[in-house]
Design a protein around this motif. Structure first.
Motif, PDB file in Angstrom:
ATOM      1  N   ALA A  62       0.948  -1.148   0.122  1.00 45.18           N
ATOM      2  CA  ALA A  62       0.069   0.011   0.050  1.00 45.18           C
ATOM      3  C   ALA A  62       0.798   1.289   0.021  1.00 45.18           C
ATOM      4  O   ALA A  62       0.403   2.179  -0.579  1.00 45.18           O
ATOM      5  CB  ALA A  62      -0.906  -0.178   1.218  1.00 45.18           C
ATOM      6  N   GLU A  63       2.022   1.269   0.544  1.00 49.39           N
ATOM      7  CA  GLU A  63       2.640   2.383   0.580  1.00 49.39           C
ATOM      8  C   GLU A  63       3.567   2.537  -0.559  1.00 49.39           C
ATOM      9  O   GLU A  63       3.735   3.704  -1.276  1.00 49.39           O
ATOM     10  CB  GLU A  63       4.025   2.230   1.963  1.00 49.39           C
TER      11      GLU A  63
ATOM     12  N   PHE B  38       1.219   3.940  -2.819  1.00 50.47           N
ATOM     13  CA  PHE B  38       0.918   5.834  -2.357  1.00 50.47           C
ATOM     14  C   PHE B  38       1.902   6.512  -3.402  1.00 50.47           C
ATOM     15  O   PHE B  38       1.861   7.303  -3.828  1.00 50.47           O
ATOM     16  CB  PHE B  38       1.145   5.895  -1.048  1.00 50.47           C
TER      17      PHE B  38
ATOM     18  N   VAL C 225       1.552   8.892  -6.299  1.00 49.73           N
ATOM     19  CA  VAL C 225       1.854  10.465  -6.087  1.00 49.73           C
ATOM     20  C   VAL C 225       2.953  10.665  -7.284  1.00 49.73           C
ATOM     21  O   VAL C 225       3.011  12.050  -7.735  1.00 49.73           O
ATOM     22  CB  VAL C 225       2.562  10.782  -4.675  1.00 49.73           C
TER      23      VAL C 225
ATOM     24  N   SER D 132       0.613  17.033  -5.177  1.00 48.65           N
ATOM     25  CA  SER D 132       1.586  15.928  -5.357  1.00 48.65           C
ATOM     26  C   SER D 132       2.950  16.161  -4.708  1.00 48.65           C
ATOM     27  O   SER D 132       3.402  15.249  -3.975  1.00 48.65           O
ATOM     28  CB  SER D 132       1.918  15.728  -6.686  1.00 48.65           C
TER      29      SER D 132
ATOM     30  N   LEU E 145       2.088  15.856  -0.878  1.00 46.00           N
ATOM     31  CA  LEU E 145       1.866  14.419  -0.484  1.00 46.00           C
ATOM     32  C   LEU E 145       3.397  13.702  -0.548  1.00 46.00           C
ATOM     33  O   LEU E 145       3.533  12.860   0.423  1.00 46.00           O
ATOM     34  CB  LEU E 145       1.054  13.661  -1.537  1.00 46.00           C
TER      35      LEU E 145
ATOM     36  N   GLY F 276       4.469  12.023   2.953  1.00 52.48           N
ATOM     37  CA  GLY F 276       4.827  10.416   2.633  1.00 52.48           C
ATOM     38  C   GLY F 276       6.111  10.433   3.084  1.00 52.48           C
ATOM     39  O   GLY F 276       6.547   9.405   3.869  1.00 52.48           O
TER      40      GLY F 276
END
Length: 155
Positions: A44-45, A48, A52, A91, A94, A98
């Protein structure tokens, strides 16, 4: 030469700049993707960071296109330009959030940040070159396009 080219002094981008732009994009994206593939993080990371990255590239191209269109008196709505800038900022934000919260070494965070920043810059340069070459060819139809090597098709 078109009026736009005369006003802005646009010509054909050099082969060196076109090549360097493509190499920078390929290198930045490759480094980012190889790092992402080898990262020890949840799927999932990884998803992500991939999303992005792709959002950033698309938004950077959209901003470049909208700004260039406006400079050439091509109609661009304020809403489109605002969304393009907004998504580019989203972006970037994020990516920073992140990376800030990721359980990665500081060197790994810098690795992703540099790959992302390099790719954003390079995709804008590639888009500019594609557009400049198209404008040059439209304005100078007598100039033959650069010959591409052809390879024989083996049945």
């Amino acid at each position: 030469m078109s009026d736009i080219q005369k006003q802005q002094g646009l010509g054909r981008p050099t082969g060196a700049f076109v090549g360097a732009s493509w190499v920078a994009l390929g290198l930045g994206a490759s480094v980012y993707f190889v790092g992402l593939y080898n990262a020890r993080m949840l799927l999932a990371e990884k998803g992500f960071f991939l999303a992005v990255f792709l959002l950033g590239l698309f938004a950077a191209i959209s901003v470049q296109k909208a700004v260039r269109d406006r400079a050439e008196d091509v109609p661009v709505t304020g809403a489109y330009l605002g969304v393009a800038w907004g998504m580019l900022l989203v972006s970037l934000t994020l990516m920073v959030i992140g990376l800030w919260n990721a359980e990665l070494l500081l060197s790994e965070k810098g690795f992703y940040g540099i790959g992302f920043a390099m790719s954003l810059f390079a995709v804008v340069a590639v888009q500019k070159n594609v557009r400049d070459l198209a404008a040059f060819r439209r304005a100078n139809p007598e100039v033959a396009p650069v010959a591409r090597p052809s390879f024989p098709v083996v049945p």
